[in-house]
Enzyme design. Sequence first.
Site, short mmCIF file in Angstrom:
data_model
loop_
_atom_site.label_atom_id
_atom_site.label_comp_id
_atom_site.label_asym_id
_atom_site.label_seq_id
_atom_site.Cartn_x
_atom_site.Cartn_y
_atom_site.Cartn_z
N SER A 145 0.87 -1.18 0.00
CA SER A 145 0.00 0.00 0.00
C SER A 145 0.91 1.23 0.00
O SER A 145 1.93 1.25 -0.69
CB SER A 145 -0.92 -0.06 1.23
OG SER A 145 -1.75 1.06 1.30
N TYR A 157 -4.37 8.24 -6.57
CA TYR A 157 -3.38 7.27 -6.09
C TYR A 157 -3.65 6.91 -4.64
O TYR A 157 -3.70 5.73 -4.28
CB TYR A 157 -1.97 7.86 -6.25
CG TYR A 157 -0.88 6.98 -5.69
CD1 TYR A 157 -0.55 5.77 -6.30
CD2 TYR A 157 -0.17 7.35 -4.53
CE1 TYR A 157 0.45 4.96 -5.79
CE2 TYR A 157 0.84 6.54 -4.02
CZ TYR A 157 1.14 5.35 -4.65
OH TYR A 157 2.13 4.54 -4.13
N LYS A 161 -4.70 3.29 -2.84
CA LYS A 161 -3.95 2.66 -1.75
C LYS A 161 -4.84 2.49 -0.50
O LYS A 161 -4.66 1.53 0.26
CB LYS A 161 -2.69 3.48 -1.44
CG LYS A 161 -1.67 3.43 -2.58
CD LYS A 161 -1.26 2.00 -2.93
CE LYS A 161 -0.13 1.93 -3.92
NZ LYS A 161 0.32 0.56 -4.20
#
Length: 273
Positions: A145, A157, A161
């Site tokens: 992650s 992004y 994650k």
Amino acid sequence: MAGDSTVRGRTAIVTGASSGIGRAIAERLGAGGATVHLVGRTPEPMRESVARIEATGGAATVTVLDVRDSDALAALVGRVAEEAGRLDVMVNNAGVARNGPILAEEIEWSREMLDVNVLALLVGCRAAIEAMRRTGSGGHLINISSTAALRPDSGIYGATKAAVSYLSEGLRQELEGDDIRVTSLLPGPVATNAVRNFAPEAVAGIAALAGVGLQLSPGERLPDKVLDAAQNALATHIARPDDIADAVLYVLGTPLRLNIPEIVVRPAQTLAL
Ligand SMILES: NC(=O)c1ccc[n+]([C@@H]2O[C@H](COP(=O)([O-])OP(=O)(O)OC[C@H]3O[C@@H](n4cnc5c(N)ncnc54)[C@H](OP(=O)(O)O)[C@@H]3O)[C@@H](O)[C@H]2O)c1
């Protein structure tokens, strides 16, 4: 070193093993005596890693594939487990990063980040769980992650994650009755090619922080010497890929009666870009 007895004789798959964190993890697992299967789209660096692993007496293979090809990824995981009779470690590391606000992100890039960072990771987890259950080996899923998962200001992004963290914890709970452990690893900034799809000014800014002038085309890999210079110049602000490999080896060395659901590895100081 810790890795030696920890992973010797184990069978491991690492996605995104052609660069950065995945490559460091693969090489560390191989040096520790695991049989490592490196997966990525760029063959040459993976072949170099295999040579380095073999030079230490280890065993490794290369599979060139795009992790967005779900059938190919699942088939590879199944084949590795079938041939080895076990699958001990699945490192879902392949990832794509872009900086910038959610509203400014192009849909095509958003799709790629979701496909690679989330869906391919999910396919990798499912295939590995099926293989671990089928062969009865038990095993460990390591999902890479990011500390971006903890920051809602880190764009699409960060959202991908955050999804990795949620998927990992959900799977950990669903697998409590299996001999399968799940860890989500959240690195802070690491000196890798992750920035290669950032805006060119941001890449040039990172190089400038390291005292290196650099103009790259979008998507172009940063030269190793630039990454090393950046890490050396900002040692307390940017971690090394090996630091993340160390954390993976630590997690894999914990006894089966434990599960480390999440591990955060940050440089000592915050990098302000
Ligand atoms: N570096 C950081 O600061 C940082 C911080 C937190 C988390 N992370 C995460 O760490 C992981 C590794 O990134 P990195 O920092 O090592 O960056 P990197 O050097 O750019 O490595 C990314 C890897 O993912 C692979 N990859 C990307 N798209 C792929 C696809 N469609 N199919 C197969 N492989 C693909 C790349 O291989 P090919 O291009 O050869 O296919 C490469 O091996 C990522 O999940 C990233 O989000 C990085």
